[in-house]
Design an enzyme around this catalytic site. Structure first.
Site, PDB file in Angstrom:
ATOM      1  N   ASN A  82       0.864  -1.259   0.154  1.00 32.07           N
ATOM      2  CA  ASN A  82       0.033  -0.038   0.098  1.00 32.07           C
ATOM      3  C   ASN A  82       0.664   1.423   0.040  1.00 32.07           C
ATOM      4  O   ASN A  82       1.823   1.195   0.878  1.00 32.07           O
ATOM      5  CB  ASN A  82      -0.829   0.073   1.232  1.00 32.07           C
ATOM      6  CG  ASN A  82      -1.859  -1.078   1.160  1.00 32.07           C
ATOM      7  OD1 ASN A  82      -2.439  -1.505   0.113  1.00 32.07           O
ATOM      8  ND2 ASN A  82      -2.587  -1.501   2.447  1.00 32.07           N
ATOM      9  N   HIS A  83       0.327   2.287  -0.684  1.00 28.49           N
ATOM     10  CA  HIS A  83       1.001   3.434  -0.735  1.00 28.49           C
ATOM     11  C   HIS A  83      -0.026   4.725  -0.308  1.00 28.49           C
ATOM     12  O   HIS A  83      -1.381   4.333  -0.199  1.00 28.49           O
ATOM     13  CB  HIS A  83       1.735   3.857  -2.285  1.00 28.49           C
ATOM     14  CG  HIS A  83       2.637   3.249  -2.686  1.00 28.49           C
ATOM     15  ND1 HIS A  83       3.902   3.776  -3.006  1.00 28.49           N
ATOM     16  CD2 HIS A  83       2.858   1.984  -2.737  1.00 28.49           C
ATOM     17  CE1 HIS A  83       4.728   2.707  -3.315  1.00 28.49           C
ATOM     18  NE2 HIS A  83       4.344   1.522  -2.967  1.00 28.49           N
ATOM     19  N   MET A  84       0.263   5.752  -0.029  1.00 29.91           N
ATOM     20  CA  MET A  84      -0.438   6.715   0.249  1.00 29.91           C
ATOM     21  C   MET A  84      -1.416   7.389  -0.848  1.00 29.91           C
ATOM     22  O   MET A  84      -0.908   8.275  -1.491  1.00 29.91           O
ATOM     23  CB  MET A  84       0.055   7.935   1.185  1.00 29.91           C
ATOM     24  CG  MET A  84       0.603   7.539   2.691  1.00 29.91           C
ATOM     25  SD  MET A  84       1.106   8.830   3.558  1.00 29.91           S
ATOM     26  CE  MET A  84       2.513   9.849   2.545  1.00 29.91           C
TER      27      MET A  84
END
Length: 210
Positions: A82-84
């Site tokens: 996951n990334h922001m």
């Protein structure tokens, strides 16, 4: 009563491309039920390689129930991927340190929870299951599907993103199957009922076991 040995790695004599999955798992956050099998045309050792971005420090789990069928090249995407997405950039500056160490101060990467696969679930070749998804009992995931949201019991899904194609049975039959939970029966009882389990008359199955 004779039945396959749930503790065998390779339950089909002379064939090492299909295994009872729980017997080869080494990662503590991958939990697999009895008789669930993984079939890989190359090597069954590929399973854990296909659980992607599986970092111990995150703490998420891949939980798979009993009597599931998982085909070659199925991938599970864990929370480490996951990334922001709500920030101005999705770039993970902090992992490179060297002056970028404080990029995540006061912030967190998205966490979508565990991947939960129910019982009697069939996942077709090259499907992808994303983090936080629950695939309920009796579901079928088509070849090459990408599952990004929960899948209802006894439904068939396919496509990218995966969408429901149809239910396998009527609502009444699904309700009965979820009530009897045959996968939780003693293995001798399951063996006694395999003719009915491989048929389509649930009333006959129920009547035999009242």
């Amino acid at each position: 009563m004779a039945q396959p040995n749930k503790d065998a790695i390779f339950p089909i004599k002379g064939y090492n491309k299909l295994c009872f999955l729980k017997n080869i798992i080494t990662k503590p956050n991958i939990i697999v039920g009895d008789y669930t099998y993984f079939s890989d045309l190359e090597s069954v050792e590929n399973f854990e390689k296909n659980v992607k971005y599986n970092f111990d420090f995150i703490g998420d789990k891949l939980i798979i129930g009993k009597f599931c069928m998982i085909a070659s090249d199925v991938k599970f995407i864990m929370n480490g991927a996951n990334h922001m997405t709500r920030a101005l950039t999705t770039y993970p500056f902090a992992i490179f340190k060297n002056g970028w160490d404080d990029a995540m101060e006061g912030k967190e990467y998205p966490y979508k929870g565990d991947i939960n696969i129910g019982n009697d679930v069939w996942i077709g070749d090259s499907a992808t299951i994303t983090t936080g998804v629950t695939i309920a009992d009796g579901a079928i995931v088509a070849t090459n599907a990408t599952v990004v949201k929960d899948v209802e019991p006894y439904s068939i899904v396919g496509g990218n993103p995966a969408k429901e194609i149809r239910k396998r049975f009527s609502p009444e039959k699904i309700e009965k199957l979820l009530e009897i939970k045959w996968w939780d029966w003693d293995i001798n009882k399951i063996t006694e009922n395999i003719q009915n389990l491989t048929g389509n008359n649930i009333d006959k199955l129920i009547q035999k076991n009242e």
